[in-house]
Design a protein around this motif. Sequence first.
Motif, PDB file in Angstrom:
ATOM      1  N   ASN A  44      41.852  72.415  12.835  1.00 34.90           N
ATOM      2  CA  ASN A  44      43.407  73.845  13.164  1.00 34.90           C
ATOM      3  C   ASN A  44      43.043  74.457  11.925  1.00 34.90           C
ATOM      4  O   ASN A  44      43.000  75.564  11.865  1.00 34.90           O
ATOM      5  CB  ASN A  44      44.548  73.583  13.611  1.00 34.90           C
ATOM      6  CG  ASN A  44      44.656  73.149  15.106  1.00 34.90           C
ATOM      7  OD1 ASN A  44      43.361  72.827  16.115  1.00 34.90           O
ATOM      8  ND2 ASN A  44      45.219  72.747  15.583  1.00 34.90           N
ATOM      9  N   VAL A  45      43.444  73.549  10.606  1.00 36.37           N
ATOM     10  CA  VAL A  45      44.062  74.030   9.905  1.00 36.37           C
ATOM     11  C   VAL A  45      42.638  74.643   8.591  1.00 36.37           C
ATOM     12  O   VAL A  45      42.683  75.756   7.953  1.00 36.37           O
ATOM     13  CB  VAL A  45      44.979  73.334   8.789  1.00 36.37           C
ATOM     14  CG1 VAL A  45      44.884  73.353   7.033  1.00 36.37           C
ATOM     15  CG2 VAL A  45      46.112  73.356   9.130  1.00 36.37           C
ATOM     16  N   LYS A  76      47.369  60.111  14.176  1.00 40.67           N
ATOM     17  CA  LYS A  76      47.591  59.888  13.252  1.00 40.67           C
ATOM     18  C   LYS A  76      47.913  58.486  13.345  1.00 40.67           C
ATOM     19  O   LYS A  76      48.269  57.458  13.306  1.00 40.67           O
ATOM     20  CB  LYS A  76      48.725  60.190  12.817  1.00 40.67           C
ATOM     21  CG  LYS A  76      50.040  60.137  11.441  1.00 40.67           C
ATOM     22  CD  LYS A  76      50.583  60.908  11.912  1.00 40.67           C
ATOM     23  CE  LYS A  76      51.642  60.291  10.824  1.00 40.67           C
ATOM     24  NZ  LYS A  76      53.466  60.803  10.811  1.00 40.67           N
ATOM     25  N   ILE A 106      51.193  65.630   9.765  1.00 42.07           N
ATOM     26  CA  ILE A 106      49.991  64.512   9.737  1.00 42.07           C
ATOM     27  C   ILE A 106      48.922  64.339   8.613  1.00 42.07           C
ATOM     28  O   ILE A 106      48.866  63.569   8.572  1.00 42.07           O
ATOM     29  CB  ILE A 106      49.361  65.081  11.312  1.00 42.07           C
ATOM     30  CG1 ILE A 106      50.447  64.688  12.137  1.00 42.07           C
ATOM     31  CG2 ILE A 106      48.273  63.604  11.687  1.00 42.07           C
ATOM     32  CD1 ILE A 106      50.112  64.914  13.968  1.00 42.07           C
ATOM     33  N   ASP A 109      51.027  62.515   6.118  1.00 38.81           N
ATOM     34  CA  ASP A 109      51.126  61.139   6.196  1.00 38.81           C
ATOM     35  C   ASP A 109      50.062  60.575   6.582  1.00 38.81           C
ATOM     36  O   ASP A 109      49.469  59.420   5.257  1.00 38.81           O
ATOM     37  CB  ASP A 109      51.959  61.070   7.551  1.00 38.81           C
ATOM     38  CG  ASP A 109      53.264  61.282   7.083  1.00 38.81           C
ATOM     39  OD1 ASP A 109      53.456  62.222   6.217  1.00 38.81           O
ATOM     40  OD2 ASP A 109      53.952  60.914   8.467  1.00 38.81           O
ATOM     41  N   THR A 130      53.028  73.804   6.780  1.00 43.32           N
ATOM     42  CA  THR A 130      53.604  73.925   8.178  1.00 43.32           C
ATOM     43  C   THR A 130      54.987  74.251   7.203  1.00 43.32           C
ATOM     44  O   THR A 130      55.678  73.499   6.353  1.00 43.32           O
ATOM     45  CB  THR A 130      53.457  72.498   9.341  1.00 43.32           C
ATOM     46  OG1 THR A 130      54.112  71.585   8.656  1.00 43.32           O
ATOM     47  CG2 THR A 130      52.350  73.131  10.256  1.00 43.32           C
ATOM     48  N   ALA A 133      56.315  70.538   7.159  1.00 42.48           N
ATOM     49  CA  ALA A 133      55.779  69.573   5.125  1.00 42.48           C
ATOM     50  C   ALA A 133      55.928  70.392   4.372  1.00 42.48           C
ATOM     51  O   ALA A 133      56.490  70.000   3.937  1.00 42.48           O
ATOM     52  CB  ALA A 133      54.343  69.812   5.979  1.00 42.48           C
ATOM     53  N   SER A 137      58.740  66.746   4.826  1.00 39.27           N
ATOM     54  CA  SER A 137      57.255  65.358   4.832  1.00 39.27           C
ATOM     55  C   SER A 137      56.099  65.902   3.472  1.00 39.27           C
ATOM     56  O   SER A 137      55.660  64.500   2.653  1.00 39.27           O
ATOM     57  CB  SER A 137      55.849  65.325   5.907  1.00 39.27           C
ATOM     58  OG  SER A 137      55.522  66.645   6.102  1.00 39.27           O
ATOM     59  N   LYS A 142      56.877  59.414   1.449  1.00 34.01           N
ATOM     60  CA  LYS A 142      56.466  58.610   2.210  1.00 34.01           C
ATOM     61  C   LYS A 142      55.427  58.661   3.023  1.00 34.01           C
ATOM     62  O   LYS A 142      54.813  60.007   3.662  1.00 34.01           O
ATOM     63  CB  LYS A 142      57.706  59.061   4.136  1.00 34.01           C
ATOM     64  CG  LYS A 142      59.059  58.235   3.510  1.00 34.01           C
ATOM     65  CD  LYS A 142      60.299  57.987   4.751  1.00 34.01           C
ATOM     66  CE  LYS A 142      61.367  57.206   3.865  1.00 34.01           C
ATOM     67  NZ  LYS A 142      62.774  57.679   4.841  1.00 34.01           N
ATOM     68  N   LYS A 151      56.083  54.795  16.134  1.00 38.11           N
ATOM     69  CA  LYS A 151      55.676  55.986  15.311  1.00 38.11           C
ATOM     70  C   LYS A 151      56.276  55.720  13.995  1.00 38.11           C
ATOM     71  O   LYS A 151      56.434  54.493  13.632  1.00 38.11           O
ATOM     72  CB  LYS A 151      57.278  57.260  15.098  1.00 38.11           C
ATOM     73  CG  LYS A 151      57.405  58.280  16.767  1.00 38.11           C
ATOM     74  CD  LYS A 151      56.387  59.107  16.157  1.00 38.11           C
ATOM     75  CE  LYS A 151      56.740  60.219  15.199  1.00 38.11           C
ATOM     76  NZ  LYS A 151      55.826  61.185  13.626  1.00 38.11           N
ATOM     77  N   ASN A 152      55.197  56.303  13.189  1.00 36.56           N
ATOM     78  CA  ASN A 152      55.339  55.678  11.891  1.00 36.56           C
ATOM     79  C   ASN A 152      55.297  53.987  11.586  1.00 36.56           C
ATOM     80  O   ASN A 152      56.461  54.002  10.091  1.00 36.56           O
ATOM     81  CB  ASN A 152      56.051  56.389  10.934  1.00 36.56           C
ATOM     82  CG  ASN A 152      55.681  57.845  11.555  1.00 36.56           C
ATOM     83  OD1 ASN A 152      54.843  58.626  11.088  1.00 36.56           O
ATOM     84  ND2 ASN A 152      56.813  58.707  10.936  1.00 36.56           N
ATOM     85  N   THR A 169      50.858  81.159   4.501  1.00 39.25           N
ATOM     86  CA  THR A 169      49.829  79.981   5.207  1.00 39.25           C
ATOM     87  C   THR A 169      50.576  80.049   6.455  1.00 39.25           C
ATOM     88  O   THR A 169      50.058  79.630   8.103  1.00 39.25           O
ATOM     89  CB  THR A 169      49.410  78.376   4.469  1.00 39.25           C
ATOM     90  OG1 THR A 169      50.896  78.056   4.117  1.00 39.25           O
ATOM     91  CG2 THR A 169      48.737  78.785   3.272  1.00 39.25           C
ATOM     92  N   THR A 172      50.008  82.167  10.159  1.00 39.67           N
ATOM     93  CA  THR A 172      49.182  81.378  11.130  1.00 39.67           C
ATOM     94  C   THR A 172      49.542  80.309  11.904  1.00 39.67           C
ATOM     95  O   THR A 172      49.150  79.839  12.655  1.00 39.67           O
ATOM     96  CB  THR A 172      47.944  81.362  10.682  1.00 39.67           C
ATOM     97  OG1 THR A 172      47.926  80.185   9.189  1.00 39.67           O
ATOM     98  CG2 THR A 172      47.084  82.324   9.530  1.00 39.67           C
ATOM     99  N   LEU A 173      50.824  80.243  12.029  1.00 43.83           N
ATOM    100  CA  LEU A 173      51.372  78.890  12.476  1.00 43.83           C
ATOM    101  C   LEU A 173      51.933  79.737  13.845  1.00 43.83           C
ATOM    102  O   LEU A 173      52.935  80.114  13.832  1.00 43.83           O
ATOM    103  CB  LEU A 173      52.597  78.300  11.337  1.00 43.83           C
ATOM    104  CG  LEU A 173      52.928  77.029  11.573  1.00 43.83           C
ATOM    105  CD1 LEU A 173      52.317  75.721  11.384  1.00 43.83           C
ATOM    106  CD2 LEU A 173      54.193  76.526  11.088  1.00 43.83           C
ATOM    107  N   GLU A 177      55.338  75.661  16.084  1.00 45.67           N
ATOM    108  CA  GLU A 177      55.479  75.245  14.962  1.00 45.67           C
ATOM    109  C   GLU A 177      56.501  75.313  14.197  1.00 45.67           C
ATOM    110  O   GLU A 177      57.116  74.096  13.325  1.00 45.67           O
ATOM    111  CB  GLU A 177      54.102  74.914  13.777  1.00 45.67           C
ATOM    112  CG  GLU A 177      52.881  74.461  15.545  1.00 45.67           C
ATOM    113  CD  GLU A 177      53.498  72.069  15.424  1.00 45.67           C
ATOM    114  OE1 GLU A 177      54.341  71.778  15.116  1.00 45.67           O
ATOM    115  OE2 GLU A 177      53.006  72.959  16.674  1.00 45.67           O
ATOM    116  N   GLU A 184      64.626  70.717  11.210  1.00 39.80           N
ATOM    117  CA  GLU A 184      64.421  69.809   9.509  1.00 39.80           C
ATOM    118  C   GLU A 184      65.368  70.932   9.057  1.00 39.80           C
ATOM    119  O   GLU A 184      65.950  69.720   8.123  1.00 39.80           O
ATOM    120  CB  GLU A 184      63.635  69.254   8.983  1.00 39.80           C
ATOM    121  CG  GLU A 184      62.463  69.104   9.872  1.00 39.80           C
ATOM    122  CD  GLU A 184      62.122  67.098  10.436  1.00 39.80           C
ATOM    123  OE1 GLU A 184      63.598  66.832   9.423  1.00 39.80           O
ATOM    124  OE2 GLU A 184      61.830  66.740  10.408  1.00 39.80           O
TER     125      GLU A 184
END
Length: 347
Positions: A44-45, A76, A106, A109, A130, A133, A137, A142, A151-152, A169, A172-173, A177, A184
């Motif tokens: 997507n990005v 992932k 994603i 990470d 995002t 992120a 993130s 991490k 998960k992770n 950026t 376009t999200l 999202e 967070e």
Amino acid sequence: MIEIKVECGGGYGVFIEKGLLRRADELLCAYAGAAKYCIVSDGNVAPLYLEAVKARVLALGAEVSEFVFPAGESNKTFATVGRILEILAGLHFTRSDCLIALGGGIVGDVCGFAASVYMRGIRFVQIPTTLLAAVDSSVGGKTGVNLGSLKNQVGAFWQPSLVICDPDTFSTLPEREYRNGMAEVIKYSAICAPELADKLDGDICEIIKTCVQIKSDIVSRDERDNGERMLLNYGHTFGHAVECASDERIPHGMAVAIGMMMACRVSERLGICGAEVADRTAALLSAHGLPLEADEFSAEMLYGAMQNDKKRAGSKVTLVLPRRFGECALHTVTMDELRGIMIGADR
Ligand code: NAD
Ligand code: GLY
């Protein structure tokens, strides 16, 4: 341009400014300085921003290659990391070369984990696209992948050399999202910045700055998650269980929102906080279109999903529970106690 220093790894800067992608070459030259870069992004990005970043790398006179994988939590994985490592080997990447993670959490990470193991560790740059992120993130090192539904579960602490955050950026999200990222942001407010809750509709650069400064301060004191950093997991122990139980249908940010509400109820039940904390948290989450509960999962199911939580140590798990809105504390319980608390709090 906002610059926040993170005193982890070799120490690095998080740079925040609208339109900053256009100046990425200046930052790469000053803080990465590699002869070869490989940009890792998702499906997507990449169509939106890969060419722009590539152009900035080429402007440096460096070699640039790319690896694009399909978006989504199901990618992932070790398999994706393996593909990146094979590509780096095929390109004869050495320890002086550099990866660039261009995308959300994603991509960051997965790319960071590949950077941590290729030749026992090469440099990487985070370019978060995002809100999640940007505020969480891409900072703190991490990295990792999922192990099936866990998960992770596998990963490494591996700090980036540089974080380039361009909030343009986010234009376009998808709205959903953006809301994930707001979960967070509300988390930071709930753990230590109650005043941030009144500024959630303000300047996005200032919001990111506040969150990154909090994260930088905490991870600089506790990089390896042995104490204070666990506060950043507010809503995550319960949230990861929701993510797993939903088979990733409920994304990370929304799961954290539900997890924070669960933590409020558990805290209330233990007499640590009053009902007003859940009320305040619920009002903020609802105002930003975030869910408060996932009724389809019983407390038994969520408890089952928590058995493999990384925050578990032996028969105990450390929960992050609110004392009041804007202050949280660590609270260690046995898994048996947790089961009793959760089932009691299931209402
Ligand atoms: P994500 O990476 O899946 O991105 C969300 C979606 O938005 C994807 O479909 C992506 O392709 C798309 N996207 C990204 N940027 C875009 C843009 N600018 N325009 C249009 N589409 C765009 O998810 P996320 O919410 O960024 O991150 C969630 C992941 O991060 C989870 O795997 C979670 O475990 C991890 N995480 C890690 C940390 C850490 O400290 N390492 C912290 C929090 C979350
Ligand atoms: N997202 C929690 C942490 O980085 O510790």
